[in-house]
Design a protein around this motif. Sequence first.
Motif, PDB file in Angstrom:
ATOM      1  N   GLY A  47      15.368   7.128 -13.809  1.00 28.62           N
ATOM      2  CA  GLY A  47      14.070   7.207 -13.171  1.00 28.62           C
ATOM      3  C   GLY A  47      13.974   6.308 -11.960  1.00 28.62           C
ATOM      4  O   GLY A  47      14.908   5.573 -11.614  1.00 28.62           O
ATOM      5  N   LEU A  48      12.808   6.380 -11.316  1.00 29.02           N
ATOM      6  CA  LEU A  48      12.543   5.601 -10.102  1.00 29.02           C
ATOM      7  C   LEU A  48      11.178   4.965 -10.214  1.00 29.02           C
ATOM      8  O   LEU A  48      10.208   5.605 -10.650  1.00 29.02           O
ATOM      9  CB  LEU A  48      12.591   6.514  -8.861  1.00 29.02           C
ATOM     10  CG  LEU A  48      12.262   5.861  -7.515  1.00 29.02           C
ATOM     11  CD1 LEU A  48      13.356   4.884  -7.110  1.00 29.02           C
ATOM     12  CD2 LEU A  48      12.073   6.922  -6.431  1.00 29.02           C
ATOM     13  N   SER A  49      11.083   3.705  -9.800  1.00 29.63           N
ATOM     14  CA  SER A  49       9.820   2.977  -9.828  1.00 29.63           C
ATOM     15  C   SER A  49       9.538   2.404  -8.448  1.00 29.63           C
ATOM     16  O   SER A  49      10.400   1.746  -7.856  1.00 29.63           O
ATOM     17  CB  SER A  49       9.882   1.837 -10.852  1.00 29.63           C
ATOM     18  OG  SER A  49       8.694   1.054 -10.799  1.00 29.63           O
ATOM     19  N   VAL A  50       8.328   2.664  -7.940  1.00 25.85           N
ATOM     20  CA  VAL A  50       7.854   2.106  -6.670  1.00 25.85           C
ATOM     21  C   VAL A  50       6.644   1.239  -6.997  1.00 25.85           C
ATOM     22  O   VAL A  50       5.610   1.751  -7.441  1.00 25.85           O
ATOM     23  CB  VAL A  50       7.479   3.200  -5.662  1.00 25.85           C
ATOM     24  CG1 VAL A  50       7.034   2.570  -4.338  1.00 25.85           C
ATOM     25  CG2 VAL A  50       8.642   4.141  -5.437  1.00 25.85           C
ATOM     26  N   SER A  51       6.754  -0.060  -6.775  1.00 26.78           N
ATOM     27  CA  SER A  51       5.689  -0.992  -7.131  1.00 26.78           C
ATOM     28  C   SER A  51       5.394  -1.925  -5.968  1.00 26.78           C
ATOM     29  O   SER A  51       6.205  -2.070  -5.039  1.00 26.78           O
ATOM     30  CB  SER A  51       6.073  -1.803  -8.374  1.00 26.78           C
ATOM     31  OG  SER A  51       7.259  -2.548  -8.134  1.00 26.78           O
ATOM     32  N   ALA A  52       4.238  -2.569  -6.024  1.00 22.11           N
ATOM     33  CA  ALA A  52       3.827  -3.482  -4.950  1.00 22.11           C
ATOM     34  C   ALA A  52       2.872  -4.519  -5.508  1.00 22.11           C
ATOM     35  O   ALA A  52       2.109  -4.257  -6.446  1.00 22.11           O
ATOM     36  CB  ALA A  52       3.177  -2.714  -3.805  1.00 22.11           C
ATOM     37  N   ASP A  53       2.928  -5.716  -4.919  1.00 30.67           N
ATOM     38  CA  ASP A  53       1.973  -6.761  -5.259  1.00 30.67           C
ATOM     39  C   ASP A  53       1.541  -7.457  -3.980  1.00 30.67           C
ATOM     40  O   ASP A  53       1.660  -6.899  -2.889  1.00 30.67           O
ATOM     41  CB  ASP A  53       2.568  -7.749  -6.274  1.00 30.67           C
ATOM     42  CG  ASP A  53       3.902  -8.333  -5.813  1.00 30.67           C
ATOM     43  OD1 ASP A  53       4.107  -8.442  -4.582  1.00 30.67           O
ATOM     44  OD2 ASP A  53       4.734  -8.682  -6.670  1.00 30.67           O
ATOM     45  N   ARG A  54       1.097  -8.672  -4.069  1.00 29.00           N
ATOM     46  CA  ARG A  54       0.538  -9.377  -2.913  1.00 29.00           C
ATOM     47  C   ARG A  54       1.584  -9.695  -1.866  1.00 29.00           C
ATOM     48  O   ARG A  54       1.287  -9.733  -0.679  1.00 29.00           O
ATOM     49  CB  ARG A  54      -0.139 -10.661  -3.387  1.00 29.00           C
ATOM     50  CG  ARG A  54      -0.836 -11.426  -2.273  1.00 29.00           C
ATOM     51  CD  ARG A  54      -1.594 -12.607  -2.835  1.00 29.00           C
ATOM     52  NE  ARG A  54      -2.303 -13.342  -1.795  1.00 29.00           N
ATOM     53  CZ  ARG A  54      -3.072 -14.400  -2.018  1.00 29.00           C
ATOM     54  NH1 ARG A  54      -3.231 -14.845  -3.270  1.00 29.00           N
ATOM     55  NH2 ARG A  54      -3.675 -15.010  -1.017  1.00 29.00           N
ATOM     56  N   ARG A  55       2.842  -9.892  -2.265  1.00 28.80           N
ATOM     57  CA  ARG A  55       3.856 -10.365  -1.333  1.00 28.80           C
ATOM     58  C   ARG A  55       5.044  -9.407  -1.168  1.00 28.80           C
ATOM     59  O   ARG A  55       5.763  -9.505  -0.188  1.00 28.80           O
ATOM     60  CB  ARG A  55       4.401 -11.721  -1.817  1.00 28.80           C
ATOM     61  CG  ARG A  55       3.417 -12.868  -1.637  1.00 28.80           C
ATOM     62  CD  ARG A  55       3.341 -13.314  -0.187  1.00 28.80           C
ATOM     63  NE  ARG A  55       2.485 -14.471  -0.015  1.00 28.80           N
ATOM     64  CZ  ARG A  55       1.214 -14.433   0.342  1.00 28.80           C
ATOM     65  NH1 ARG A  55       0.644 -13.253   0.601  1.00 28.80           N
ATOM     66  NH2 ARG A  55       0.497 -15.526   0.464  1.00 28.80           N
ATOM     67  N   SER A  56       5.277  -8.478  -2.084  1.00 30.89           N
ATOM     68  CA  SER A  56       6.503  -7.689  -2.024  1.00 30.89           C
ATOM     69  C   SER A  56       6.244  -6.232  -2.377  1.00 30.89           C
ATOM     70  O   SER A  56       5.317  -5.909  -3.134  1.00 30.89           O
ATOM     71  CB  SER A  56       7.560  -8.275  -2.965  1.00 30.89           C
ATOM     72  OG  SER A  56       7.130  -8.206  -4.304  1.00 30.89           O
ATOM     73  N   LEU A  57       7.105  -5.390  -1.807  1.00 30.56           N
ATOM     74  CA  LEU A  57       7.164  -3.961  -2.121  1.00 30.56           C
ATOM     75  C   LEU A  57       8.530  -3.713  -2.742  1.00 30.56           C
ATOM     76  O   LEU A  57       9.557  -4.116  -2.181  1.00 30.56           O
ATOM     77  CB  LEU A  57       6.989  -3.117  -0.855  1.00 30.56           C
ATOM     78  CG  LEU A  57       7.134  -1.601  -1.013  1.00 30.56           C
ATOM     79  CD1 LEU A  57       5.996  -1.039  -1.857  1.00 30.56           C
ATOM     80  CD2 LEU A  57       7.159  -0.928   0.360  1.00 30.56           C
ATOM     81  N   SER A  58       8.568  -3.058  -3.886  1.00 33.91           N
ATOM     82  CA  SER A  58       9.820  -2.917  -4.636  1.00 33.91           C
ATOM     83  C   SER A  58      10.140  -1.443  -4.870  1.00 33.91           C
ATOM     84  O   SER A  58       9.248  -0.643  -5.187  1.00 33.91           O
ATOM     85  CB  SER A  58       9.733  -3.638  -5.984  1.00 33.91           C
ATOM     86  OG  SER A  58       9.470  -5.018  -5.804  1.00 33.91           O
TER      87      SER A  58
END
Length: 631
Positions: A47-58
Amino acid sequence: MAVVFLLIGLLSIASAENDLFLNFCGTWRHGGGELSLNVSVFPGCAGLSVSADRRSLSVRGRITGRCSRDDVLPLQSLGLRSDGDSPFCVFWEPLLDTLILQIGGKNLTLCWPARPRDSCCTDLTYGSNMPEAEYGIENAKIRGDLVVSQTRTAYNFYGEFTDCKALCDQAVSSGSPYGNMLNRTVQLQNLEHPCAERVDVQTKESEMKKITSPESEGGEPAVSVQLPPALTLASKTGNASVTFHTNNSLFQDGYTDVKVLRHVVEIKVGNEIISDLSEPIRIAFQHEPSHSRRCVSWDTRKDPWLVNWLGDGCETVQRGDTHTDCLCNHLTYFTVMVELMPRPVRHLLALTVITSLGCALSFISCVALSVYLFRKRRRSKEQSFLIHLSLSVSVGILSLLFFLTGVLANVGGPDVCVWVGALMHYALLCSFAWMGIEVIHTFWLVYMVFSPSPRPYVWLLLGFVLPALPVLILAAVGGFYGLMEVYGVDEASEPYRMCWFTDTPNSWLALQVINWSVMGVLVLSGSVMLFLVYRQIRTRDEWKQKGVAFLSIWGLSVLFGIPWVLAMITYGPAADAMQFLACIFTAFQGFFLMLRFLMLDWMRKQAGGSVMGSSSTGSTRQHMLQAQEKS
């Protein structure tokens, strides 16, 4: 019941179709400051996961066939602004084993193109929703369809293995747009095969290995690679792999003034870094005719994120216009870069609209001017009537053909464009010729007072017969006139099709030599004659009073050469402004020509019928003779 079975059959057929790509887009809401990109992708299909928070995009997952990557990239190094939200898109293409992140106006290659294995990870389906958060991804879209508008921290996709060969066959037979998602205009029917072809070979110290691409052109392989024995000495295993890529628009990313060939070759020996070979690798490309080209390579170890074609380490050997040999001393991606002739045009749609409106108005103006000249001919006998009328007719025909060229190109096709292109070139050369005759005639009447003016048939030979000679020669040789496609730099629309010169190096060279030679002679000779006449008349009282009328004749004649001088300014910050000015002056040339005669006629009336204010230069000789007698 029959309808039910039919629906079941259609659904079963539809379900058998696999996804050819994944396009996931959204807006990253972050807190600003130092932002980073985290990439962790490996072979598999978990699978593939695209995540983000205050400082990073993963971007994390196991979906690739061969690519393995685990990196952290500071996004400030790419010039990404951190003072606002950042739109982004993730593109996955299993047939090319390519993963791309588009953010901040940059296309970051997370996984480089490669030949996938027997199984491809596709049919990535969206999983469960993640909770809402202050920072994360909002307005998430899959293939352009809005999924969630709220801000969420992550989006997970789950894939399934599919036979790559079956997926390739589906891509070829579907007929739907395909190719790199950065260029959705690539049509599937133009592709020989969407998958890259990989050949594994065992090199030997005493043997030159030759590998050819499966695709051929004119009975010859499109690409052939010769691996020298020196490669075996430089490597640890001698197990080399050669991958042939075709029509992958990723390799064109970021380049507008040049074009990368449709064939790109990747050569590597495992994960080894091999450079400075004592004997170069020879890569032979067969391609469409091209005059200006050079061999380039993209070293993904030096530029792992952005496509960067460089000529370092490669020597270019041109064999005619259709064959190029690249002699390179290292291993990476290789291709041939071709200079586009003509170059892509910025603001193509706006320039096309201006040209159409200007040519329509110019044609109407030239028709009105011709009627005006005929009516004036009845009242007075002017020696310059033939010159004025011929110039008006030439510019009018040229404006009409330029106005209709787009329609004729799309309706008539290449066969009609051969005749229309030749006729347009003839009308352009006639316009140049009569502009020059207008200047020469005025110079003759003013400067060479006691010499008889050439007879009308001389002007007709210069204005209508002489321009036909280069056109007839080019038409007899063949291949110069035909269909031309003008591409825009910043527009994704179809190219503008017109009847003109064909897109070949010989046609482009003939166009530049003929047109610029004629314009150079016209502008330089006009400037010299203007200087000579001004020096002759500047001390006479009669000309000081009405000098504006005279200089308007010359100034407006020189004005015809301004757009062609502006068209030469294709670089620098003023290039766009010069391009628009050149387009306006050229398209509205017939309108300016009509204004010239109307202005001079108005000045004649204001001067009480003075001959110098007349739009005709035919009576200038009498005025000059009187001036000579007084002196």
